[in-house]
Scaffold this active site. Structure first.
Site, PDB file in Angstrom:
ATOM      1  N   LYS A  54     -37.638   3.961  33.462  1.00 56.17           N
ATOM      2  CA  LYS A  54     -37.927   2.770  32.649  1.00 56.17           C
ATOM      3  C   LYS A  54     -36.628   2.083  32.266  1.00 56.17           C
ATOM      4  O   LYS A  54     -36.505   0.865  32.340  1.00 56.17           O
ATOM      5  CB  LYS A  54     -38.698   3.163  31.383  1.00 56.17           C
ATOM      6  CG  LYS A  54     -40.156   3.447  31.643  1.00 56.17           C
ATOM      7  CD  LYS A  54     -40.822   4.092  30.441  1.00 56.17           C
ATOM      8  CE  LYS A  54     -42.201   4.601  30.809  1.00 56.17           C
ATOM      9  NZ  LYS A  54     -42.718   5.597  29.883  1.00 56.17           N
ATOM     10  N   GLN A  98     -42.673   7.686  24.116  1.00 60.93           N
ATOM     11  CA  GLN A  98     -43.177   8.435  25.267  1.00 60.93           C
ATOM     12  C   GLN A  98     -44.112   9.557  24.815  1.00 60.93           C
ATOM     13  O   GLN A  98     -43.769  10.340  23.928  1.00 60.93           O
ATOM     14  CB  GLN A  98     -41.974   9.002  26.056  1.00 60.93           C
ATOM     15  CG  GLN A  98     -42.331   9.739  27.323  1.00 60.93           C
ATOM     16  CD  GLN A  98     -42.902   8.835  28.413  1.00 60.93           C
ATOM     17  OE1 GLN A  98     -42.598   7.652  28.492  1.00 60.93           O
ATOM     18  NE2 GLN A  98     -43.745   9.391  29.257  1.00 60.93           N
ATOM     19  N   ASP A 121     -47.108  -0.685  24.921  1.00 56.92           N
ATOM     20  CA  ASP A 121     -48.042   0.248  25.552  1.00 56.92           C
ATOM     21  C   ASP A 121     -49.495  -0.188  25.328  1.00 56.92           C
ATOM     22  O   ASP A 121     -50.395   0.288  26.017  1.00 56.92           O
ATOM     23  CB  ASP A 121     -47.894   1.643  24.915  1.00 56.92           C
ATOM     24  CG  ASP A 121     -47.070   2.596  25.772  1.00 56.92           C
ATOM     25  OD1 ASP A 121     -47.131   2.480  27.009  1.00 56.92           O
ATOM     26  OD2 ASP A 121     -46.408   3.470  25.188  1.00 56.92           O
TER      27      ASP A 121
HETATM   28  N1  GUN Z   1     -46.946   9.211  29.038  1.00 55.68           N
HETATM   29  C1  GUN Z   1     -47.572   9.083  30.231  1.00 55.68           C
HETATM   30  N2  GUN Z   1     -47.907   7.797  30.467  1.00 55.68           N
HETATM   31  C2  GUN Z   1     -47.485   7.100  29.393  1.00 55.68           C
HETATM   32  C3  GUN Z   1     -47.526   5.715  29.059  1.00 55.68           C
HETATM   33  O1  GUN Z   1     -48.042   4.853  29.789  1.00 55.68           O
HETATM   34  N3  GUN Z   1     -46.964   5.388  27.874  1.00 55.68           N
HETATM   35  C4  GUN Z   1     -46.403   6.307  27.054  1.00 55.68           C
HETATM   36  N4  GUN Z   1     -45.895   5.895  25.895  1.00 55.68           N
HETATM   37  N5  GUN Z   1     -46.348   7.598  27.329  1.00 55.68           N
HETATM   38  C5  GUN Z   1     -46.884   7.986  28.508  1.00 55.68           C
END
Ligand code: GUN
Length: 295
Positions: A54, A98, A121
């Site tokens: 990311k 996350q 998100d």
């Molecule tokens: N963990 C796995 N997929 C995601 C996601 O799309 N967003 C976040 N914040 N954590 C994750």
């Protein structure tokens, strides 16, 4: 006929290039740089890989990227303090914590402490609620990537039977809501569903988001269906090696489907690309400016 392979990686690249164009425009016209903060608590190896990725794509798109790492024994108060600081930082337009978080931290409390306007998100209850009733909302990145691939491949989705396997807040539920908004007839299947293979065989659109390696077999797939595989599962192979597979058994399903996303290279890259899209959206909304239209 073997199914068409839906190249999410290539499509995501076009999305990222468009975002880079928008970022350049925002900088030159308004002197604004969209900023994304990612919070990682602990050392989960898969999460570390995602966070590194990311960070890389955010910087490549010309945005500001901030990465905050906390120890795996961080308290809920410490995580909330970081969220609070980021909520009040005007250079940060998007905040992503996350998941999963360690057990001592209440995930819902942390997600709902994020300023909904910065919730890239789309997990905050305000955003899920707004999405559910059809108001402007931050929409979770994975379902947004999936619906984009579906519309790109099929065009108008009206009247199609869609089956979403998995009912998570991150993928299953928002995915079903987006499909409904496109006038699909939507069924959400889960661990208690009766005759899952039979139900899947009714699907013109089959979305798999259960996190079980290759659970969906070829004979569960209707002839010509479009299959979207959200699963990313690491499985052991001979010689102590491992490889990534989806929730769908690709070699079997590609013999039945009309089109199917591979793993890797399908939905995964789209998720990250739409995180950038959501960050630009959040940045423009918070500055009361229109989202730049870039070809
Ligand atoms: N963990 C796995 N997929 C995601 C996601 O799309 N967003 C976040 N914040 N954590 C994750």
């Amino acid at each position: 006929m073997v199914a068409e392979r839906i190249d999410g990686k290539a499509y995501a690249q076009t999305v990222r290039e468009r975002v880079a164009g928008q970022v350049a425009f925002l900088k030159s016209k308004y002197d604004i740089t969209p900023g994304l903060a990612v919070v990682l608590v602990g050392e989960d190896p898969a999460s570390q890989v995602y966070v590194r990725n990311k960070n890389k794509v955010t910087v490549e798109a010309g945005m500001k990227s901030e990465e905050i790492r906390l120890e795996k024994d961080a308290t809920q108060a410490e995580v909330l303090a970081v969220v609070d600081r980021l909520n009040n930082d005007p250079t940060i337009h998007g905040i992503l914590v996350q998941l999963p978080l360690p057990p001592q931290v209440d995930e819902m409390a942390v997600i709902n402490a994020i300023d909904p306007a910065k919730d890239v998100d789309g997990f905050h209850v305000i955003n899920s609620g707004r999405q559910a009733v059809g108001l402007d909302a931050m929409v979770p990145c994975t379902p947004l990537g999936c619906i984009t691939l579906l519309k790109e491949r099929i065009g108008d989705l009206s009247g199609l039977n869609a089956v979403v396997v998995g009912r998570s807040n991150i993928v299953g539920k928002p995915m079903a809501s987006l499909l409904l908004a496109e006038n699909c007839t939507v069924t959400i299947a889960h661990s208690k569903t009766k005759d899952l293979p039979g139900l899947c065989r009714t699907a013109d659109i089959l979305v798999a988001a259960v996190g079980r390696p290759e659970m969906i077999r070829g004979d569960w797939v209707k002839d010509g269906a479009t299959v979207i595989d959200v699963g990313i599962n690491r499985i052991e192979t001979e010689g102590g090696k491992s490889r990534l597979v989806g929730d769908v058994c690709y070699p079997e399903a590609e013999q039945k489907a009309g089109a199917i996303t591979p793993v890797p290279g399908g939905v995964g890259p789209m998720t990250i690309a739409f995180l950038l899209v959501n960050t630009v959206t959040a940045c423009c909304r918070s500055n009361n400016i229109e989202i730049p239209e870039i070809e």
